[in-house]
Design a protein around this motif. Sequence first.
Motif, short mmCIF file in Angstrom:
data_model
loop_
_atom_site.label_atom_id
_atom_site.label_comp_id
_atom_site.label_asym_id
_atom_site.label_seq_id
_atom_site.Cartn_x
_atom_site.Cartn_y
_atom_site.Cartn_z
N UNK A 129 0.83 -1.21 0.00
CA UNK A 129 0.00 0.00 0.00
C UNK A 129 0.86 1.26 0.00
N UNK A 130 1.91 1.29 0.83
CA UNK A 130 2.78 2.46 0.85
C UNK A 130 3.46 2.69 -0.50
N UNK A 131 3.94 1.61 -1.10
CA UNK A 131 4.61 1.74 -2.40
C UNK A 131 3.63 2.24 -3.46
N UNK A 132 2.44 1.69 -3.50
CA UNK A 132 1.46 2.14 -4.48
C UNK A 132 1.03 3.59 -4.27
N UNK A 133 0.80 3.96 -3.01
CA UNK A 133 0.43 5.35 -2.73
C UNK A 133 1.54 6.31 -3.12
N UNK A 134 2.77 5.95 -2.81
CA UNK A 134 3.90 6.82 -3.15
C UNK A 134 4.05 6.95 -4.66
N UNK A 135 3.95 5.83 -5.36
CA UNK A 135 4.07 5.87 -6.81
C UNK A 135 2.96 6.73 -7.42
N UNK A 136 1.73 6.51 -6.99
CA UNK A 136 0.61 7.29 -7.52
C UNK A 136 0.76 8.78 -7.24
N UNK A 137 1.20 9.12 -6.04
CA UNK A 137 1.38 10.53 -5.67
C UNK A 137 2.48 11.17 -6.50
N UNK A 138 3.62 10.51 -6.62
CA UNK A 138 4.72 11.07 -7.41
C UNK A 138 4.34 11.23 -8.87
N UNK A 139 3.67 10.23 -9.42
CA UNK A 139 3.27 10.30 -10.82
C UNK A 139 2.25 11.41 -11.07
N UNK A 140 1.25 11.51 -10.21
CA UNK A 140 0.24 12.57 -10.39
C UNK A 140 0.89 13.95 -10.29
N UNK A 141 1.78 14.12 -9.33
CA UNK A 141 2.45 15.41 -9.16
C UNK A 141 3.28 15.75 -10.41
N UNK A 142 4.01 14.77 -10.93
CA UNK A 142 4.83 15.00 -12.11
C UNK A 142 3.97 15.28 -13.35
N UNK A 143 2.88 14.56 -13.50
CA UNK A 143 2.01 14.77 -14.65
C UNK A 143 1.31 16.12 -14.58
N UNK A 144 0.96 16.54 -13.39
CA UNK A 144 0.30 17.84 -13.23
C UNK A 144 1.28 18.98 -13.52
#
Length: 146
Positions: A129-144
């Motif tokens: 869960x931590x790995x998925x949340x971190x990946x999703x957060x980093x990716x969304x921030x970078x895409x935004x």
Amino acid sequence: MTDQTDLADRIAWGRARAATVMAVVFVAAQAASFPDSVSLNRPQTIHLAAWIVWAAALLFFLAFAGGLFRGARMRALLNDETTLDHRKRAMALGFWGAIGTAALVYAISFYEPISAREGARLIITFAIALALLRFGTLERRALKDG
């Protein structure tokens, strides 16, 4: 932008959102099913097998969500340096989350009996869960931002 670039952008946004949603759903489903004090019977065996398959699928998603079944050009667009760095950072947080959860399970075991099966499920669930949340957060921030 080309059609492939637009498609890669849509896939990347979907992947970022999916990582976050899957992490939340995974933890919520596990929280509802943790009190397993009875010995293994048929329904629990099926439940355990489903949990193993789900955990493996989430790890597969995290490791290979970069267009494994798409062409080489699409994989290159989805797995740029930023995404590879995000994946590496997410895996590192998952590792440290596993270590922290293992330490917490060890400490709690002095006050409350925890079976090896429950401890392993807690460690694996929180690490994924931590790995998925971190990946999703980093990716969304970078895409935004980009």
